[in-house]
Design an enzyme around this catalytic site. Structure first.
Site, PDB file in Angstrom:
ATOM      1  N   SER A   1     -32.672 -23.280  41.516  1.00  0.00           N
ATOM      2  CA  SER A   1     -30.890 -23.177  42.060  1.00  0.00           C
ATOM      3  C   SER A   1     -30.275 -24.561  42.083  1.00  0.00           C
ATOM      4  O   SER A   1     -29.270 -24.466  41.590  1.00  0.00           O
ATOM      5  CB  SER A   1     -31.088 -22.622  43.396  1.00  0.00           C
ATOM      6  OG  SER A   1     -31.266 -21.118  43.360  1.00  0.00           O
TER       7      SER A   1
ATOM      8  N   LYS B   1     -29.226 -19.010  55.308  1.00  0.00           N
ATOM      9  CA  LYS B   1     -29.854 -17.467  54.862  1.00  0.00           C
ATOM     10  C   LYS B   1     -28.881 -16.602  55.070  1.00  0.00           C
ATOM     11  O   LYS B   1     -28.291 -16.585  56.266  1.00  0.00           O
ATOM     12  CB  LYS B   1     -31.302 -17.180  55.502  1.00  0.00           C
ATOM     13  CG  LYS B   1     -32.162 -16.153  54.601  1.00  0.00           C
ATOM     14  CD  LYS B   1     -32.894 -16.836  53.485  1.00  0.00           C
ATOM     15  CE  LYS B   1     -33.849 -15.823  52.725  1.00  0.00           C
ATOM     16  NZ  LYS B   1     -34.582 -16.604  51.816  1.00  0.00           N
TER      17      LYS B   1
ATOM     18  N   LYS C   1     -38.183 -26.192  53.453  1.00  0.00           N
ATOM     19  CA  LYS C   1     -38.722 -26.205  52.224  1.00  0.00           C
ATOM     20  C   LYS C   1     -37.640 -27.133  51.279  1.00  0.00           C
ATOM     21  O   LYS C   1     -38.149 -27.636  50.460  1.00  0.00           O
ATOM     22  CB  LYS C   1     -38.788 -24.700  51.519  1.00  0.00           C
ATOM     23  CG  LYS C   1     -37.561 -23.877  51.108  1.00  0.00           C
ATOM     24  CD  LYS C   1     -38.201 -22.960  50.125  1.00  0.00           C
ATOM     25  CE  LYS C   1     -38.301 -21.532  51.083  1.00  0.00           C
ATOM     26  NZ  LYS C   1     -38.277 -20.345  50.294  1.00  0.00           N
TER      27      LYS C   1
ATOM     28  N   THR D   1     -39.303 -18.875  40.792  1.00  0.00           N
ATOM     29  CA  THR D   1     -40.285 -18.960  41.979  1.00  0.00           C
ATOM     30  C   THR D   1     -41.775 -18.636  41.247  1.00  0.00           C
ATOM     31  O   THR D   1     -42.802 -19.250  41.844  1.00  0.00           O
ATOM     32  CB  THR D   1     -39.868 -17.813  42.941  1.00  0.00           C
ATOM     33  OG1 THR D   1     -38.494 -17.943  42.982  1.00  0.00           O
ATOM     34  CG2 THR D   1     -40.577 -17.804  44.024  1.00  0.00           C
TER      35      THR D   1
ATOM     36  N   LYS E   1     -28.482 -24.073  51.987  1.00  0.00           N
ATOM     37  CA  LYS E   1     -28.656 -23.229  50.704  1.00  0.00           C
ATOM     38  C   LYS E   1     -29.925 -22.363  51.204  1.00  0.00           C
ATOM     39  O   LYS E   1     -30.792 -22.614  51.837  1.00  0.00           O
ATOM     40  CB  LYS E   1     -29.489 -24.550  49.809  1.00  0.00           C
ATOM     41  CG  LYS E   1     -30.033 -23.701  48.513  1.00  0.00           C
ATOM     42  CD  LYS E   1     -28.723 -23.845  47.456  1.00  0.00           C
ATOM     43  CE  LYS E   1     -28.882 -22.967  46.411  1.00  0.00           C
ATOM     44  NZ  LYS E   1     -28.876 -21.522  46.425  1.00  0.00           N
TER      45      LYS E   1
HETATM   46  N1  GLU Z   1     -34.331 -16.927  48.276  1.00  0.00           N
HETATM   47  C1  GLU Z   1     -35.234 -17.781  47.498  1.00  0.00           C
HETATM   48  C2  GLU Z   1     -35.885 -18.599  48.673  1.00  0.00           C
HETATM   49  O1  GLU Z   1     -36.480 -18.176  49.602  1.00  0.00           O
HETATM   50  C3  GLU Z   1     -34.255 -18.797  46.653  1.00  0.00           C
HETATM   51  C4  GLU Z   1     -33.123 -19.453  47.655  1.00  0.00           C
HETATM   52  C5  GLU Z   1     -32.202 -20.403  46.689  1.00  0.00           C
HETATM   53  O2  GLU Z   1     -32.194 -20.266  45.392  1.00  0.00           O
HETATM   54  O3  GLU Z   1     -30.977 -20.601  47.031  1.00  0.00           O
HETATM   55  O4  GLU Z   1     -36.360 -19.583  48.455  1.00  0.00           O
END
Ligand code: GLU
Length: 447
Positions: free
Chosen positions: A377, A134, A122, A218, A98
């Site tokens: 998400s 990523k 995380k 966020t 994810k």
């Molecule tokens: N880009 C965000 C992060 O770095 C969200 C990632 C997501 O929702 O999968 O946490």
């Protein structure tokens, strides 16, 4: 005839000129490599402190899948450009990979690998059933037209479609990508698989199964972590000043919600510079100014400062919500804030992190403080899979209660183990990933 020839010559001249397009300036390879080495040294410190099985250690030292692709797109002027891009899955022991996809000129393989590692940590810190992934495209997205951005988003999905899916790897927004980009991406993916598959991407527009509350998540999650910390310190919002580096989605919503809550947000910045007001800024007016002028530095709402000056303001909380490596060995001594809150991923280098810890300046780390986005998400993915639609209040309530539980656990662990909040968060995350790795069995090649 002659004029056609001349035209042709002109055209081929144009193409000659385009044959050597200016390659976007990537991070120097050693800079990106240092980022990943930094991440690995934090990991090794956790291995040293906990009794992590050597098998799990071996698995966690490198990503499980690194895909590098080239995304060719037709530009509006008729030329073709090919952008280097990556999708990296660091570990998938806890669940599908994810993590977001960023469009940025400095994106490189080391950076995306490090970001995928942080995603794995995380997701585990807050107990989500996900691994870490990523993606990134090395591009100056701000120089693209909307149609070019759409072609790039679609081209990226065509290039990585084989490794993604709701049970494999689920992209989302990140730096310079938003709900609209996710809308183009899910449409392309659904054309490829010839089925509805909303759970394959999160952070989508509401009309395509996005979740209410995702855009603000966020910032909201970071504020919740700050509130939990402040409660323990018996500190009220009204007596707390905040400076925010950044004014993108996460930074803006954090600043807006924090000032609604009573915190005094005295400074915010973008790449043009910072604005400062000792009495606190009106964040909605700052946003209007930014939308009007394109630059915060042109706003008359407060005194204009350089972005560097913001980092050295004498405030209670310094929020880092821009990019990685913003505070490093050269500027860490200028920091006067009482506490650092990391909303960006990796805004402190490990040497800056150590220097702050020596000065007893607590850091609420990225792998805890910016989990609100990925948590919502997860809620979006759950709604897409069950066909349910939750109200925004429901989403926010679930986000708060998940963070109440998991973030409080990290804060308590830091006290109990007498370690920094970052070390406590890493311990919580790595322990959970290692447990999943071991539960899968340790006979990797016996089939
Ligand atoms: N880009 C965000 C992060 O770095 C969200 C990632 C997501 O929702 O999968 O946490």
């Amino acid at each position: 005839m002659a004029s056609t020839k001349a035209k042709k010559q002109k055209l081929s001249k144009k193409h000659e000129a385009q044959a050597a397009p200016k390659v976007p300036q990537a991070l120097a390879p050693e800079t990106g490599a240092a980022l990943f080495e930094d991440a690995r040294s934090r990991l090794e410190a956790v291995f040293g402190a906990l009794n992590i099985h050597p098998d799990a250690q071996a698995r966690l030292m490198q990503p499980s899948l690194s895909l590098q692709v080239s995304v060719p797109i037709r530009m509006d002027d008729g030329s073709l450009k090919a952008f280097p891009a990556w999708r990296i899955q660091y570990d998938t022991s806890l669940g599908p990979a994810k993590g977001g996809v960023r469009f940025h000129p400095n994106v490189n393989q080391h950076e995306v690998t490090t970001l995928s590692f942080w995603m794995a940590v995380k997701c585990a810190v807050v107990g989500l059933p996900y691994g870490g992934g990523k993606g990134g495209v090395q591009v100056d997205a701000k120089a693209l037209s909307s149609l070019e951005r759409e072609r790039l988003a679609r081209g990226y999905i065509r290039a990585i479609a084989d490794v993604m899916g709701p049970d494999r790897d689920i992209p989302a927004p990140d730096v310079n990508t938003d709900a609209q980009v996710m809308g183009w991406m899910i449409d392309e993916y659904e054309h490829i698989v010839r089925a509805q598959a909303p759970a394959a991407i999160t952070g989508k527009p509401l009309a395509l199964g996005g979740s209410p509350g995702r855009v603000e998540a966020t910032g909201r999650g970071a504020l919740k972590v700050l509130d939990l910390w402040a409660e323990r310190e018996e500190r009220t919002p009204e007596e707390t000043t905040i400076a925010v580096q950044g004014f993108g989605k996460a930074a803006y919503h954090f600043a807006r919600l924090a000032s609604q809550r009573g915190y005094k947000v005295v400074a915010v910045s973008d790449t043009s510079g910072a604005i400062y007001s000792a009495d606190g800024l009106n964040i909605d007016s700052a946003k209007k100014d930014k939308n009007k002028h394109g630059k915060l530095a042109d706003s008359k709402l407060g005194k204009t400062l350089s972005g560097d000056k913001l980092l050295s303001l004498d405030v209670d909380i310094l929020v880092l919500a821009a990019l990685e490596n913003q505070i490093h060995s050269e500027n860490v001594d200028n920091v006067k804030a009482g506490v650092i809150l990391e909303i960006a991923n990796g805004p402190l280098t490990s040497s800056a992190d150590e220097a702050l810890s020596k000065r007893d300046i607590p850091v609420l780390p990225d792998v805890l403080a910016n989990t609100g986005g990925v948590i919502v998400s997860y809620f979006e993915w759950l709604q897409n899979r069950s066909g349910e639609k939750w109200l925004e209040e429901e989403v926010n309530k679930r986000l708060d209660s998940l963070l109440d539980q998991e973030a409080s656990r990290v804060l308590t662990r830091a006290e109990k183990d007498k370690v920094t909040y970052r070390q406590a968060a890493y311990r919580q995350g790595i322990e959970r990933i290692a447990e999943a790795i071991m539960a899968r069995g340790n006979c990797q090649n016996c089939r």
